[in-house]
Structures are given as structure tokens and as C-alpha cells.
Design an enzyme around this catalytic site. Structure first.
Site, PDB file in Angstrom:
ATOM      1  N   CYS A 138      -3.545  -7.774 -17.053  1.00  0.00           N
ATOM      2  CA  CYS A 138      -2.451  -8.214 -16.180  1.00  0.00           C
ATOM      3  C   CYS A 138      -1.141  -8.371 -16.938  1.00  0.00           C
ATOM      4  O   CYS A 138      -0.084  -8.557 -16.332  1.00  0.00           O
ATOM      5  CB  CYS A 138      -2.817  -9.524 -15.514  1.00  0.00           C
ATOM      6  SG  CYS A 138      -4.399  -9.437 -14.678  1.00  0.00           S
ATOM      7  N   LYS A 144       0.848  -1.196   0.000  1.00  0.00           N
ATOM      8  CA  LYS A 144       0.000   0.000   0.000  1.00  0.00           C
ATOM      9  C   LYS A 144       0.879   1.240   0.000  1.00  0.00           C
ATOM     10  O   LYS A 144       1.668   1.445   0.921  1.00  0.00           O
ATOM     11  CB  LYS A 144      -0.897  -0.002   1.242  1.00  0.00           C
ATOM     12  CG  LYS A 144      -2.006  -1.019   1.145  1.00  0.00           C
ATOM     13  CD  LYS A 144      -2.933  -0.967   2.346  1.00  0.00           C
ATOM     14  CE  LYS A 144      -4.116  -1.901   2.123  1.00  0.00           C
ATOM     15  NZ  LYS A 144      -4.631  -2.489   3.333  1.00  0.00           N
TER      16      LYS A 144
END
Lengths: 130, 387
Positions: free
Chosen positions: B80, B16
Site C-alpha cells: 500500500c 471502476k
């Protein structure tokens, strides 16, 4: 799964797929043209019984959907594969390759489609493995 | 095509990065790769940037502050496989002689979306009716377990290995080990897949400097040669599809092995696209490491962990390192470059000479996946000291 009324054959009450006579290819929903020869597809009612190729009960899903729900792929006798919602409160009753049958329920401007295992309760092991 | 090499590689840790923009993350990775290569900005002819969710001009947002301008900056979205596709574009551009030295960037900030499964195109019939990536992989898993008489325990073993590898990787999002029991007891997402069997998303960036082999001596870092670079789209089928044999990966890998003139047995280390536990098992078979139905046996034999014949996902893979989707392909390449330069420290695969990278994904009904990229990289001729 919501099905628009134009996807259902009013005479037979079956789903309408697209069929290419030339390539002997069927698809639901019908693509705008045959992906193999790019020719036109004719509307054709699809079988209401098939085999459950695989399935998954979804417990964490896209926002706005009631959880859990079970999805699967159903293979019809003519080779068409459908993405399906499967009736299952408990997916331990489901097996790969089990027979499933389509039921369509009027729902607003169209239908709600759900595939239900053809036997009424949990299959015994012998049937599941057949 | 002339020979093409990678002379610079760097990445941010995955996880994060709430206080950093997608541009700032990308800039950090590009700067790191330029420094690693000892490259001057004036040597960079173009930038190929892979990203999915960041909006317009992500590549420009990343390199503007680095003073890289007045050159082609190409933004590539291929789900992806976005930055793996960017690496292939770089390979084509340098190999063909169009450019001499280019930068490849992959960057993604998924925390900006607020979590949950990736949003897919809701004009797609399946997506509009509740399809999502975890369910696709769950159906593959269900079918595979039933065809080969395996159990969810076999799936959980993939996550246990991934997390064990990730615990050795300072760049990984999840750096704690787990157990089969904990994996199976984590909350259900799409049965038989539980939370610990699904990759965390997160944020991050990775970058590479790609140049022609004849120019490699200009740079400081040892040159890792690209032996194969393959990109495929999925093939549409309206009928039966064997969900346990991902044809897009099978075909891409076959082409990559042919390009490199080698086979799966020659590969020492692999970073493959383990977005969910079942994926690693299916890809062992699709990449030719195991016969059909034998992937779990290969995993349990230890052949794909440290000390084994082909170490798979030493970085922890998507399951532990995380999957900021646009960054993943480039990050896989960074890991393999480090492995082939003998710089992967506590997760180093001893004597790795040939490495394979596999990035595939994208949910689109009627195809196995939207895109798949396979690259094969070869170690520098002379090993450098451990970094």
C-alpha cells in the site's frame, strides 16, 4: 489450522516452537534462525495454555474457506505469540485476555489445532473483566 | 541534500475503470501532472512508478505512449506504500543531485482481480491459515475497544466522517454520505468491522512532477516543498506486540517531524492511511494528534473535520476515495499539493500551510506492516488564485 506432524512433540503432545538460548526468544512456527542474533534455534515444546490477546470472526474470507471462522492471537506465559484459530460459534462469548487452551486433533498427515476458551460456557462479567 | 519541491500534480478519479488498461490510467495521470507543471518531456530525467498487481513494466506501459523513453523507469512494489515509496525515491534522486526533474506515478487496477480481500503471500504461515488484512485490523479494533472501553459506534463515526468528506470530492469512489446506523448495519466482514468500515479498492492513478527547488521557477505551477520524506520497513517480533500502537507509523512519524523540525501541532491537514475505520483512530495517536486512548474523543470533538485544528482526510481518505493500492500514496500527495495550493475547492482546508501524508500497509506475519512512508509538505510562499 493444519499443523504438520513435525511441529508437534510426540512425548508431550505439545506444539514445538523454536527457542534461542542466547536471546531467550521463542517463536512459533520456528523461523530458520534467531531473528535477533541469527544463531540456531532449538526445538522446544510450548505451553498449551495462554491468553487470547485479540480475535476476529471472519465472515467474508479468502476463497475456499468455510465461513465464518474465528482467528486470534494467543500469548503464552513465556512471551511467545501465536496466530490461532479459536473455537467460537458466536464471538460474543469471547473476551480479550480470556484463558484459552490448545487442542490438537489428528488430521491426515498432521493435526488440526484449535484454541478453546478454558471455561465451558459464556463467562460471567466478573471473570471477563478480571 | 538540496531542497526538493513538487511542481506538478494530477490524478484520475478513483473507482471502476473497467474499459481502461493500467497503462492507459497511468498515462492519463502522468500527462496531467506534466501539463500542470508546464513541463516539457525533455526535462524529465527519470520515472518512479508504484504498482502492486499489474505485472511487469507498469511504469513503461504508462509512459511509452507519451514518448518518455531512453531514461530510467523504475518500478516499485511496496504494498500500500508503493507510490509513497516512489515519491521517496524521487526525493532522494533529486535531493542528491543525481536527477533534476523526475515523475512519480502510482497506478493500480484492482477490478482486474475480481473483488474480495487482497490476496497475500500464501507461503506466509498466517496467510496460509486464513489471515487477511480485514482480520488484522479487526483484531486491532477489538483490542482497542476493549482497552479503552469504546464501542463499534466510535468506529462507525470514522466512516461517517470519511464519507461526508468524500461527498465533496469529485475524485472519490464513494460520494454519498452515510450514518452510524447504516455503517453498523452493513454486512459483517471481520467483526467488529462491517463493510462500510473497509475501504473500497477500485482503480486509478496519480502522478507528480518533482524537481529541485532552484529549478522551480522553470515551471508554471507553484512549488510545494518536501520538508520530510521517510520510509521504514516493519520490525520482526516473535512475541508480544501492542496492536493498538503501530510502531512502524510511530517511528516513521517521529523521524519525519525531526526532519522537518516541526511537531504534530504544526500540521494543518493530513491524508492518512484509513484502510479500515480503526486505522484512523490508531493513527491519530501514532502521529501524535491524540494521547493514547483519546482518538475517539478527538474525532467526536470535530478537530479532524473541516473547521477543526487538523483536518484529516479531506479527500474522503481510503474509506471514501478508494484504495487502488499502488496509486494511494501518490494520490494522497496530489490531494495535499492541491490543499497547499488552495485549489481543493469545496473541500479546501482554509489557510493550510503544512500537510502530512501517511501510507502504510502490507500483511506479513511478525511485523506491524511491511512498509510505511511519511512525507511532510509545505505550501508555496505565495498563494495562487483558487483554481
Amino acid at each position: 489450522m493444519h499443523i504438520p506432524s513435525e511441529h508437534v512433540d510426540s512425548d508431550s503432545g505439545r506444539l514445538l516452537g523454536g527457542h534461542c538460548e542466547h536471546c531467550q526468544l521463542s517463536a512459533y512456527p520456528a523461523p530458520p534462525r534467531c531473528p535477533s542474533c541469527l544463531g540456531p534455534l532449538a526445538a522446544r515444546p510450548l505451553a498449551a495454555e495462554g491468553k487470547l490477546y485479540s480475535y476476529a470472526m471472519i465472515h467474508a474470507g479468502p476463497r475456499g474457506r468455510r465461513l465464518p471462522y474465528t482467528v486470534g492471537y494467543v500469548d503464552l506465559p513465556d512471551g511467545t505469540r501465536l496466530f490461532a484459530h479459536v473455537a467460537a460459534d458466536d464471538d460474543t462469548h469471547l473476551r480479550t485476555d480470556m484463558p484459552v487452551r490448545l487442542s490438537l486433533h489428528p488430521d491426515g498427515s498432521g493435526y488440526r489445532a484449535i484454541w478453546t476458551p478454558s471455561w465451558p460456557s459464556a463467562p460471567n462479567k466478573e471473570v471477563a473483566d478480571a | 541534500m538540496r531542497d526538493v519541491v513538487i511542481v506538478g500534480a494530477d490524478m484520475t478519479p478513483f473507482g471502476k475503470h473497467l474499459d481502461r488498461s493500467v497503462g492507459a490510467l497511468g498515462a492519463e495521470a502522468v500527462l496531467g501532472a506534466l501539463k500542470d507543471a508546464g513541463a516539457e518531456r525533455s526535462q524529465i530525467d527519470a520515472v518512479y512508478s508504484g504498482n502492486v498487481t499489474g505485472g511487469m513494466l507498469v511504469g513503461q506501459r504508462a509512459v511509452r505512449d507519451l514518448g518518455l523513453g531512453g531514461i530510467p523507469v523504475v518500478n516499485i512494489e511496496n504494498a500500500c506504500s508503493s507510490s509513497a515509496a516512489a515519491l521517496r525515491e524521487a526525493y532522494v534522486a533529486v535531493g542528491s543531485g543525481l536527477h533534476n526533474t523526475v515523475v512519480v506515478l502510482g497506478v493500480e487496477k484492482l477490478t482486474a482481480l475480481g473483488g474480495g480481500p487482497l490476496p497475500l503471500d500464501d507461503a506466509d504461515h498466517e496467510v496460509a491459515n486464513g489471515q487477511m488484512m480485514p482480520a488484522i485490523y479487526a483484531m486491532r479494533a477489538r483490542r482497542y475497544l476493549s482497552e479503552y472501553g469504546l464501542s463499534p459506534t466510535d468506529l462507525a463515526a470514522v466512516a461517517v466522517k470519511a464519507r461526508r468528506h468524500g461527498a465533496r470530492n469529485p475524485y472519490a469512489y464513494l460520494r454519498t454520505e452515510t450514518t452510524v446506523d447504516d455503517v453498523l448495519a452493513s454486512r459483517p466482514i471481520a467483526t467488529p468491522l462491517t463493510l462500510f468500515q473497509c475501504c473500497p479498492s477500485g482503480d486509478g492513478a496519480a502522478a507528480l512532477v518533482v524537481t529541485a527547488a532552484e529549478r522551480a521557477p522553470t515551471f508554471e505551477a507553484p512549488a510545494v516543498r518536501i520538508r520530510a520524506s521517510v520510509l521504514h520497513s516493519g520490525e520482526f517480533r516473535t512475541g508480544f506486540r501492542d496492536m493498538t500502537s503501530p510502531d512502524i507509523t510511530v517511528h516513521s512519524a517521529q523521524e519525519a517531524y525531526e526532519q522537518a523540525g516541526i511537531g504534530p501541532d504544526d500540521i494543518d491537514v493530513i491524508e492518512l492511511h484509513d484502510a479500515f475505520t480503526i486505522a484512523e483512530l490508531l493513527y491519530y495517536e501514532a502521529l501524535g494528534l491524540a494521547e493514547r486512548g483519546r482518538a475517539a474523543a478527538l474525532l467526536h470533538s470535530g478537530a479532524t473535520t473541516f473547521g477543526g485544528s487538523t483536518v484529516v482526510n479531506p479527500s474522503g481518505g481510503l474509506l471514501a476515495k478508494g484504495h487502488p493500492i499502488g496509486a494511494t500514496g501518490a494520490a494522497q500527495a496530489v490531494e495535499i499539493v492541491w490543499q497547499l495550493r488552495d485549489q481543493a475547492e469545496q473541500r479546501q482546508v482554509d489557510g493550510a500551510r503544512l500537510g502530512l501524508i501517511h501510507a502504510t500497509g502490507g500483511g506479513l506475519s511478525g511485523v506491524d506492516h511491511g512498509a510505511c512512508a511519511v512525507h511532510i509538505l509545505e505550501a508555496p510562499r505565495k498563494q495562487v488564485a483558487r483554481g
